[in-house]
Design a protein around this motif. Structure first.
Motif, PDB file in Angstrom:
ATOM      1  N   ILE A 116       0.865  -1.173   0.000  1.00  0.00           N
ATOM      2  CA  ILE A 116       0.000   0.000   0.000  1.00  0.00           C
ATOM      3  C   ILE A 116       0.906   1.229   0.000  1.00  0.00           C
ATOM      4  N   VAL A 117       0.524   2.253  -0.761  1.00  0.00           N
ATOM      5  CA  VAL A 117       1.276   3.505  -0.745  1.00  0.00           C
ATOM      6  C   VAL A 117       0.338   4.622  -0.291  1.00  0.00           C
ATOM      7  N   LEU A 118       0.784   5.359   0.708  1.00  0.00           N
ATOM      8  CA  LEU A 118       0.040   6.495   1.231  1.00  0.00           C
ATOM      9  C   LEU A 118       0.546   7.756   0.538  1.00  0.00           C
ATOM     10  N   PHE A 119      -0.376   8.614   0.129  1.00  0.00           N
ATOM     11  CA  PHE A 119      -0.022   9.881  -0.517  1.00  0.00           C
ATOM     12  C   PHE A 119      -0.651  11.035   0.242  1.00  0.00           C
ATOM     13  N   ASN A 120       0.056  12.143   0.277  1.00  0.00           N
ATOM     14  CA  ASN A 120      -0.525  13.386   0.754  1.00  0.00           C
ATOM     15  C   ASN A 120      -0.436  14.365  -0.405  1.00  0.00           C
ATOM     16  N   SER A 121      -1.570  14.650  -1.006  1.00  0.00           N
ATOM     17  CA  SER A 121      -1.615  15.502  -2.192  1.00  0.00           C
ATOM     18  C   SER A 121      -2.769  16.484  -2.096  1.00  0.00           C
ATOM     19  N   LYS A 122      -2.557  17.673  -2.640  1.00  0.00           N
ATOM     20  CA  LYS A 122      -3.617  18.668  -2.683  1.00  0.00           C
ATOM     21  C   LYS A 122      -4.657  18.308  -3.740  1.00  0.00           C
TER      22      LYS A 122
ATOM     23  N   GLU B 177       3.263  16.054  -9.342  1.00  0.00           N
ATOM     24  CA  GLU B 177       4.186  16.050  -8.201  1.00  0.00           C
ATOM     25  C   GLU B 177       4.236  17.393  -7.478  1.00  0.00           C
ATOM     26  N   ASN B 178       3.865  18.465  -8.170  1.00  0.00           N
ATOM     27  CA  ASN B 178       3.841  19.785  -7.531  1.00  0.00           C
ATOM     28  C   ASN B 178       2.711  19.899  -6.513  1.00  0.00           C
ATOM     29  N   GLN B 179       1.754  18.998  -6.579  1.00  0.00           N
ATOM     30  CA  GLN B 179       0.620  19.014  -5.652  1.00  0.00           C
ATOM     31  C   GLN B 179       0.871  18.160  -4.404  1.00  0.00           C
ATOM     32  N   LEU B 180       1.992  17.430  -4.378  1.00  0.00           N
ATOM     33  CA  LEU B 180       2.297  16.556  -3.250  1.00  0.00           C
ATOM     34  C   LEU B 180       2.815  17.362  -2.063  1.00  0.00           C
TER      35      LEU B 180
ATOM     36  N   THR C 214      -1.273  -6.801  10.723  1.00  0.00           N
ATOM     37  CA  THR C 214      -0.038  -6.084  11.031  1.00  0.00           C
ATOM     38  C   THR C 214       0.272  -5.166   9.856  1.00  0.00           C
ATOM     39  N   ILE C 215       0.955  -4.086  10.175  1.00  0.00           N
ATOM     40  CA  ILE C 215       1.410  -3.134   9.174  1.00  0.00           C
ATOM     41  C   ILE C 215       2.907  -2.980   9.373  1.00  0.00           C
ATOM     42  N   ASP C 216       3.688  -3.302   8.354  1.00  0.00           N
ATOM     43  CA  ASP C 216       5.144  -3.181   8.420  1.00  0.00           C
ATOM     44  C   ASP C 216       5.595  -1.975   7.617  1.00  0.00           C
ATOM     45  N   PHE C 217       6.585  -1.282   8.146  1.00  0.00           N
ATOM     46  CA  PHE C 217       7.200  -0.186   7.402  1.00  0.00           C
ATOM     47  C   PHE C 217       8.553   0.129   8.006  1.00  0.00           C
ATOM     48  N   PHE C 218       9.312   0.924   7.293  1.00  0.00           N
ATOM     49  CA  PHE C 218      10.605   1.375   7.776  1.00  0.00           C
ATOM     50  C   PHE C 218      10.497   2.853   8.117  1.00  0.00           C
ATOM     51  N   ALA C 219      10.765   3.171   9.381  1.00  0.00           N
ATOM     52  CA  ALA C 219      10.652   4.538   9.861  1.00  0.00           C
ATOM     53  C   ALA C 219      11.683   5.415   9.171  1.00  0.00           C
ATOM     54  N   ASP C 220      11.292   6.647   8.944  1.00  0.00           N
ATOM     55  CA  ASP C 220      12.139   7.607   8.259  1.00  0.00           C
ATOM     56  C   ASP C 220      11.926   8.960   8.909  1.00  0.00           C
ATOM     57  N   SER C 221      13.002   9.617   9.268  1.00  0.00           N
ATOM     58  CA  SER C 221      12.868  10.927   9.906  1.00  0.00           C
ATOM     59  C   SER C 221      12.598  12.036   8.887  1.00  0.00           C
ATOM     60  N   GLU C 222      12.796  11.744   7.620  1.00  0.00           N
ATOM     61  CA  GLU C 222      12.535  12.718   6.564  1.00  0.00           C
ATOM     62  C   GLU C 222      11.046  12.731   6.225  1.00  0.00           C
ATOM     63  N   HIS C 223      10.525  13.889   5.974  1.00  0.00           N
ATOM     64  CA  HIS C 223       9.147  13.998   5.496  1.00  0.00           C
ATOM     65  C   HIS C 223       9.136  13.616   4.021  1.00  0.00           C
ATOM     66  N   SER C 224       8.058  12.987   3.590  1.00  0.00           N
ATOM     67  CA  SER C 224       7.937  12.589   2.190  1.00  0.00           C
ATOM     68  C   SER C 224       6.494  12.785   1.740  1.00  0.00           C
ATOM     69  N   SER C 225       6.306  12.789   0.429  1.00  0.00           N
ATOM     70  CA  SER C 225       4.962  12.993  -0.111  1.00  0.00           C
ATOM     71  C   SER C 225       4.217  11.680  -0.306  1.00  0.00           C
ATOM     72  N   ASN C 226       4.956  10.575  -0.206  1.00  0.00           N
ATOM     73  CA  ASN C 226       4.330   9.256  -0.296  1.00  0.00           C
ATOM     74  C   ASN C 226       5.112   8.291   0.573  1.00  0.00           C
ATOM     75  N   PHE C 227       4.451   7.197   0.964  1.00  0.00           N
ATOM     76  CA  PHE C 227       5.066   6.293   1.933  1.00  0.00           C
ATOM     77  C   PHE C 227       4.495   4.892   1.746  1.00  0.00           C
ATOM     78  N   MET C 228       5.379   3.912   1.558  1.00  0.00           N
ATOM     79  CA  MET C 228       4.919   2.541   1.343  1.00  0.00           C
ATOM     80  C   MET C 228       4.899   1.752   2.644  1.00  0.00           C
ATOM     81  N   VAL C 229       3.821   1.000   2.823  1.00  0.00           N
ATOM     82  CA  VAL C 229       3.687   0.084   3.953  1.00  0.00           C
ATOM     83  C   VAL C 229       3.267  -1.274   3.407  1.00  0.00           C
TER      84      VAL C 229
END
Length: 127
Positions: free
Chosen positions: A5-11, A22-25, A56-71
């Motif tokens: 699954i990929v999570l997106f934060n987009s306008k 990508e400019n809307q992310l 269960t939901i597995d992912f790798f933590a990242d301190s960087e902010h991103s516009s999308n994130f896979m779990v």
């Protein structure tokens, strides 16, 4: 095998991932939000495993902010937990099981059954 699954934060509303602007992310702290949204989390270095009821939901933590994130999900209930977060934070969800975006208002139309069939084919040696 996980259900990806990929999570997106987009306008913009994303209908097709291939057509997203990508400019809307919007950069987002997906790791931080996931870690503070669930009670039972197993941590091993940067790997995280959220343990919920029948998922269960597995992912790798990242301190960087991103516009999308896979779990990676294990169990259909995981998508419902993510949908609740998506509604709260205005995220959108890409589901590899349907090769498309999840309709947050009709979450039963998700790719869990397709993913399960795919895993069964692989386990039975059929392609």
């Amino acid at each position: 095998m996980s259900w990806d699954i990929v999570l997106f934060n987009s306008k913009q509303k994303i209908d097709l991932v291939a057509e997203l602007d990508e400019n809307q992310l919007e950069p987002t702290d997906f790791s931080g939000i996931l870690e503070t949204s669930f009670n039972q989390i197993n941590k091993d270095e940067n790997h995280r495993e959220i343990v919920g009821t029948d998922f269960t939901i597995d992912f790798f933590a990242d301190s960087e902010h991103s516009s999308n994130f896979m779990v990676s999900l294990y169990g259909e209930n995981g998508i419902y937990a993510l949908i609740e977060l998506a509604k709260k934070y205005n995220w959108q969800i890409y589901d590899s099981g349907i090769d498309g975006m999840v309709d947050l208002e009709h979450p039963e139309k998700n790719g869990f059954k397709n993913h399960r069939k795919y895993v069964e084919q692989i386990m039975n040696g059929k392609s």
